[in-house]
Design an enzyme around this catalytic site. Structure first.
Site, PDB file in Angstrom:
ATOM      1  N   ARG A  39     -42.151  18.876  36.655  1.00 30.77           N
ATOM      2  CA  ARG A  39     -42.006  20.442  36.671  1.00 30.77           C
ATOM      3  C   ARG A  39     -43.053  20.771  37.183  1.00 30.77           C
ATOM      4  O   ARG A  39     -43.571  21.792  38.297  1.00 30.77           O
ATOM      5  CB  ARG A  39     -42.217  20.793  35.221  1.00 30.77           C
ATOM      6  CG  ARG A  39     -41.013  21.280  34.829  1.00 30.77           C
ATOM      7  CD  ARG A  39     -41.361  21.664  33.495  1.00 30.77           C
ATOM      8  NE  ARG A  39     -39.505  21.598  33.289  1.00 30.77           N
ATOM      9  CZ  ARG A  39     -38.889  22.515  31.908  1.00 30.77           C
ATOM     10  NH1 ARG A  39     -40.013  22.025  30.918  1.00 30.77           N
ATOM     11  NH2 ARG A  39     -38.045  22.260  31.399  1.00 30.77           N
ATOM     12  N   LYS A 202     -23.693  17.384  19.964  1.00 30.70           N
ATOM     13  CA  LYS A 202     -24.648  19.337  19.532  1.00 30.70           C
ATOM     14  C   LYS A 202     -22.686  19.434  20.216  1.00 30.70           C
ATOM     15  O   LYS A 202     -22.838  20.069  20.856  1.00 30.70           O
ATOM     16  CB  LYS A 202     -24.932  19.339  18.786  1.00 30.70           C
ATOM     17  CG  LYS A 202     -24.965  19.798  17.409  1.00 30.70           C
ATOM     18  CD  LYS A 202     -26.065  20.636  16.564  1.00 30.70           C
ATOM     19  CE  LYS A 202     -27.084  20.167  15.838  1.00 30.70           C
ATOM     20  NZ  LYS A 202     -28.679  21.162  16.038  1.00 30.70           N
ATOM     21  N   GLY A 352     -32.253  17.765  29.216  1.00 33.13           N
ATOM     22  CA  GLY A 352     -33.204  17.195  29.019  1.00 33.13           C
ATOM     23  C   GLY A 352     -32.596  15.677  28.463  1.00 33.13           C
ATOM     24  O   GLY A 352     -33.123  14.428  29.712  1.00 33.13           O
ATOM     25  N   GLY A 375     -31.401  24.232  29.290  1.00 35.78           N
ATOM     26  CA  GLY A 375     -31.762  25.675  28.526  1.00 35.78           C
ATOM     27  C   GLY A 375     -30.825  26.718  29.990  1.00 35.78           C
ATOM     28  O   GLY A 375     -29.684  27.868  29.383  1.00 35.78           O
TER      29      GLY A 375
HETATM   30  P1  AMP Z   1     -27.591  16.417  23.342  1.00 35.39           P
HETATM   31  O1  AMP Z   1     -29.323  16.636  23.798  1.00 35.39           O
HETATM   32  O2  AMP Z   1     -26.452  17.329  22.741  1.00 35.39           O
HETATM   33  O3  AMP Z   1     -27.140  16.058  25.113  1.00 35.39           O
HETATM   34  O4  AMP Z   1     -28.397  15.155  23.067  1.00 35.39           O
HETATM   35  C1  AMP Z   1     -28.315  13.657  22.921  1.00 35.39           C
HETATM   36  C2  AMP Z   1     -28.705  12.921  22.220  1.00 35.39           C
HETATM   37  O5  AMP Z   1     -27.478  12.259  21.224  1.00 35.39           O
HETATM   38  C3  AMP Z   1     -28.963  11.720  22.518  1.00 35.39           C
HETATM   39  O6  AMP Z   1     -30.503  11.277  21.661  1.00 35.39           O
HETATM   40  C4  AMP Z   1     -28.259  10.627  22.249  1.00 35.39           C
HETATM   41  O7  AMP Z   1     -28.960   9.352  22.179  1.00 35.39           O
HETATM   42  C5  AMP Z   1     -27.331  11.193  21.456  1.00 35.39           C
HETATM   43  N1  AMP Z   1     -25.803  10.455  21.064  1.00 35.39           N
HETATM   44  C6  AMP Z   1     -24.915  10.408  22.199  1.00 35.39           C
HETATM   45  N2  AMP Z   1     -23.872   9.927  22.147  1.00 35.39           N
HETATM   46  C7  AMP Z   1     -23.902   9.193  20.657  1.00 35.39           C
HETATM   47  C8  AMP Z   1     -23.845   8.666  19.567  1.00 35.39           C
HETATM   48  N3  AMP Z   1     -21.970   8.335  20.053  1.00 35.39           N
HETATM   49  N4  AMP Z   1     -24.163   8.852  18.500  1.00 35.39           N
HETATM   50  C9  AMP Z   1     -25.022   9.580  18.027  1.00 35.39           C
HETATM   51  N5  AMP Z   1     -26.295   9.907  19.003  1.00 35.39           N
HETATM   52  C10 AMP Z   1     -25.547   9.780  20.100  1.00 35.39           C
END
Ligand code: AMP
Length: 396
Positions: A39, A202, A352, A375
């Site tokens: 950054r 999520k 991120g 974001g």
């Molecule tokens: P996000 O911030 O929504 O992009 O989520 C990223 C996080 O989701 C990372 O830390 C990944 O390790 C986790 N992740 C991705 N796929 C899986 C999965 N099948 N089970 C558990 N965690 C996951």
């Protein structure tokens, strides 16, 4: 109206006091050493350009961490000041606070050229977009430059309210320019075929972006923990995989939309384990047994996703394909990263964890654009605008 950037013909910085907002919210280790300087490095072209144009003073502003409106020493911008001084080979003075009474004296001295205001978020007025605070900051500069793309989705005093005090005297910096030009390739008439890859954890956080994108894309690949609510909504078993009932109902709505019915690609096999710490096992069907959780996409899925991507000319990627932080569950994410990097397509990676995954795969330099603001980039894709950018275009 378009944003005026610092290289606009009407911009004149010679002899001026230039107030610049960056996003220096960098990660630190326990010894307060910066672990990723991206950054700050991204701000250097703007700083160097302004100095070359004969700026009298550069007054730099940034936030750092979440000190919640009070002075917290570990959130001091001191490590940033030190790093900047090294990179610019120039003195960088860090003020006691953003409202320090000594700042006016500094502004009237011939040196130092570069003044870094201490963390703006030590003052609750910053996040409250307080008009008096914005006005006090505005007094330091003759001209304003906004280059904090990562914070442009926030209506804060230094990213939003302050723009009012610089009518026709506010400009976007080079990072903002680069980010917006890249995002516009996704938001405005993307070259087709356009494929989005959405992963991560999520559904509810990314539901808006999925519903907005689904009509524009030619295909949408859904992997990572994002996939389980969709699989469950289609009647598959997902065992103990991450998934909430709310996410399943959101996924159902998307799957039932006209575009959702035809464009969504989901995993057909998985790597699973007994729990987050368990050993990887192969699950050859889309259905996950009751005592297992899905932690990565399987080999057949990688093939299907690669086949979906092969002709793409525009690719947007947000979110990893599995628990990529663990080597046993990183293959899906890393394979997709290599595939995206090798394609002759415009590729934009944002968010991120996706950026961390791309860095881990060692192919960062083959990605067309890696967004510095997770974001902010998502919000721009969802809404086609950001408060900080709109204020630069049209005023507050
Ligand atoms: P996000 O911030 O929504 O992009 O989520 C990223 C996080 O989701 C990372 O830390 C990944 O390790 C986790 N992740 C991705 N796929 C899986 C999965 N099948 N089970 C558990 N965690 C996951």
């Amino acid at each position: 109206m378009d944003i005026k950037y610092i290289d606009d013909m009407t911009a004149n910085f010679a002899g001026k006091k230039v107030l610049v907002r960056f996003d220096f919210n960098v990660p630190l280790d326990e010894n307060l050493q910066i672990t990723d300087t991206t950054r700050i490095d991204n701000s250097l072209p703007t700083i160097k350009y302004l100095l070359e144009k004969g700026t009298d003073k550069l007054i730099i502003m940034s936030h750092f961490g979440r000190p919640k409106g009070e002075r917290v020493d570990k959130y001091s911008l001191e490590p940033v000041a030190k790093y900047l001084a090294e990179k610019l080979d120039s003195e960088v003075i860090l003020t006691e606070s953003a409202l320090d009474s000594g700042i006016n004296t500094l502004l009237n001295l011939s040196t130092p050229k570069i003044i870094l205001l201490e963390n703006l978020r030590f003052h609750p007025e910053e996040e409250a977009n307080d008009a008096e605070f914005a006005k006090a900051l505005a007094k330091y500069g003759d001209v304003l430059v906004e280059d904090a793309f990562g914070t442009a989705h926030r209506k804060h005093a230094s990213t939003y309210g302050i723009i009012e005090y610089f009518r026709n005297k506010s400009f976007g910096g080079f990072l903002l320019k680069k980010e917006i030009e890249a995002l516009d390739k996704i938001v405005k008439n993307p070259v087709k075929p356009f494929v989005a890859i959405i992963g991560g954890a999520k559904v509810s956080d990314k539901i808006k972006i999925i519903s907005r994108l689904i009509t524009n894309v030619d295909a949408m690949i859904i992997g990572g923990a994002m996939a389980y609510p969709f699989l469950k909504a289609k009647g598959h078993t997902i065992g103990k995989s991450l998934c909430s009932d709310e996410d399943v109902s959101l996924a159902k709505q998307i799957l039932n939309s006209p575009s959702g019915k035809v464009k969504i690609k989901l995993p057909v096999d998985h790597l699973v384990a007994d729990n987050l710490k368990g050993k990887a096992q192969y699950c050859e069907t889309a259905d996950i047994p009751p005592d297992k959780m899905g932690l990565d996409i399987g080999e057949k899925t990688i093939q299907i996703f690669e086949n979906t991507l092969k002709d793409a000319k525009t690719i947007l990627w947000n979110g990893p394909m599995g628990l990529f932080e663990k080597p046993a569950f990183a293959k899906g994410t890393l394979s997709i990263a290599h595939m995206v990097a090798d394609l002759d397509a415009f590729s934009l990676v944002g968010g991120g964890d996706s950026v961390a995954a791309i860095k881990k795969s060692g192919v960062s330099d083959k990605i067309s654009h890696i967004s510095t603001g997770g974001g902010a980039s998502l919000k721009y894709i969802e809404e086609g605008k950001l408060p900080g950018i709109n204020a630069l275009k049209f005023g507050v």
